[in-house]
Scaffold this motif. Structure first.
Motif, PDB file in Angstrom:
ATOM      1  N   ASP A 299      -5.471   2.759  -4.191  1.00 25.70           N
ATOM      2  CA  ASP A 299      -4.140   2.274  -4.556  1.00 25.70           C
ATOM      3  C   ASP A 299      -3.045   3.175  -3.992  1.00 25.70           C
ATOM      4  O   ASP A 299      -2.027   2.698  -3.502  1.00 25.70           O
ATOM      5  CB  ASP A 299      -4.010   2.168  -6.080  1.00 25.70           C
ATOM      6  N   ASP A 303      -0.009   2.088  -1.492  1.00 27.95           N
ATOM      7  CA  ASP A 303       1.389   2.400  -1.851  1.00 27.95           C
ATOM      8  C   ASP A 303       2.037   3.232  -0.751  1.00 27.95           C
ATOM      9  O   ASP A 303       3.177   2.984  -0.355  1.00 27.95           O
ATOM     10  CB  ASP A 303       1.442   3.205  -3.163  1.00 27.95           C
ATOM     11  N   GLU A 307       5.284   2.022   1.392  1.00 26.45           N
ATOM     12  CA  GLU A 307       6.545   2.775   1.300  1.00 26.45           C
ATOM     13  C   GLU A 307       6.978   3.301   2.666  1.00 26.45           C
ATOM     14  O   GLU A 307       8.142   3.258   3.021  1.00 26.45           O
ATOM     15  CB  GLU A 307       6.396   3.943   0.311  1.00 26.45           C
TER      16      GLU A 307
END
Ligand code: AGV
Ligand code: CA
Length: 312
Positions: A299, A303, A307
């Motif tokens: 995860d 992420d 980003e």
């Protein structure tokens, strides 16, 4: 301190996304790119690379070099076509003609020149076969001392690799299989190696939830680019096939910007250069040490790249 990075890639969707992401990293300066026609055709892969640098490179003046290396075991044509699709994306063709320059040198010599000219040690990121590095080391052994380390997407110590080809037993990973002799040459050097092998890349398949997240965030131009690229390749839905796409190279690249996403351990290995297991990397007590990436925080990884894709 800013890391100096040289990228050698082979034009797959995850290769070109890796180039894009490297250009977004804060403490990383990309100082050269080589493109090898392994899992791609050369012209669209070089062209797409130059356009990605134009569009997403914040004015970085680096050059892209074409490789004239040839492998032993060719990639399936369908996979090699992907670079044409990325190269044709409207988002990369808004502001033609292309500005980023192509080097006059073949990729392995461009690699030699870039390493020799660098005031600081260079980190090598290879996300295709190792052929250009092997040739560079043979032609210019002096470059070894100006290499910080090599981070390579390749190899596996699992029972099953990802090669499904006649005359092969299935134990190898494709980048190693394309040119097993190059792996041997690089293994014989003393460059420190971080190995992002199938052990960790198997943990980051392309899935629908990831695709849908990028779709939901597509008002950002960079995230839209991620989504557009990964729309071209098959995700993991019900079961894994030979064509199922993983984020092999993107995981490899992400470790350059954020070491904490993965766990490493030292293993010693050799490589098979002939016969039905060619390209297989194998654990062996008297083999050469490499830092094997064997675990990824899934995860946190997704992420991080999402980003990173967001445009400043
Ligand atoms: O073995 C993984 C390497 C990575 O560098 N490549 C794809 C990534 O760029 C070859 C490959 C293995 N399976 C594939 C591959 C597939 N299903 N589609 C395209 N390429
Ligand atoms: Ca690749």
């Amino acid at each position: 301190m800013t890391k100096k990075v040289y990228l050698n890639h082979d034009g797959g969707v995850d290769d070109l996304v890796s180039l894009f992401l490297l250009l977004q990293m804060k403490d990383t300066e990309l100082i050269g790119v080589g493109v090898i026609p392994a899992d791609c055709y050369l012209e669209p892969a070089v062209s797409a690379s130059r356009k990605i640098i134009d569009r997403f490179g914040f004015g970085n003046q680096l050059e892209v070099a074409s490789s004239n290396s040839r492998g032993k075991n060719p990639f399936p044509k369908d996979w090699r076509m992907h670079a044409f699709f990325v190269d044709a994306l409207p988002i990369l063709n808004e502001h033609l003609p292309i500005k980023t320059k192509e080097s006059q040198l073949p990729a392995h010599q461009h690699l030699i020149q870039t390493i020799r000219n660098s005031a600081e040690k260079v980190t090598l990121v290879f996300i295709g076969p190792l052929t250009d590095l092997a040739r560079a080391l043979e032609e210019a052994p002096d470059i070894e001392e100006n290499i910080e380390k090599l981070t390579w997407m390749g190899g596996t110590f699992l029972e099953t690799g990802n090669v499904e080809e006649p005359e092969h037993d299935g134990t190898a990973e494709w980048n190693a299989f394309w040119d097993p002799d190059a792996v041997k040459t690089v293994w014989d050097s003393s460059i420190p190696i971080d190995l992002v092998a199938l052990e960790s890349t198997n943990m980051v398949p392309l899935t629908m939830d990831v695709r849908n997240r990028w779709a939901a965030e597509r008002t950002d131009l960079g995230t839209d680019f991620l989504g557009q690229c990964y729309a071209m390749v098959p995700p993991l839905v019900h079961f894994q096939t030979n064509s199922t796409y993983f984020l092999w190279d993107v995981l490899t690249t992400a470790t350059i910007g954020n070491q904490d996403l993965v766990m490493n351990k030292e293993v010693k290995s050799t490589v098979h250069t002939h016969g039905p297991s060619q390209g297989k990397t194998e654990l062996s007590e008297d083999g050469r040490p490499v830092q094997l990436v064997y675990e990824v925080k899934r995860d946190a990884f997704f992420d991080y790249i999402t980003e990173l894709s967001r445009q400043r």
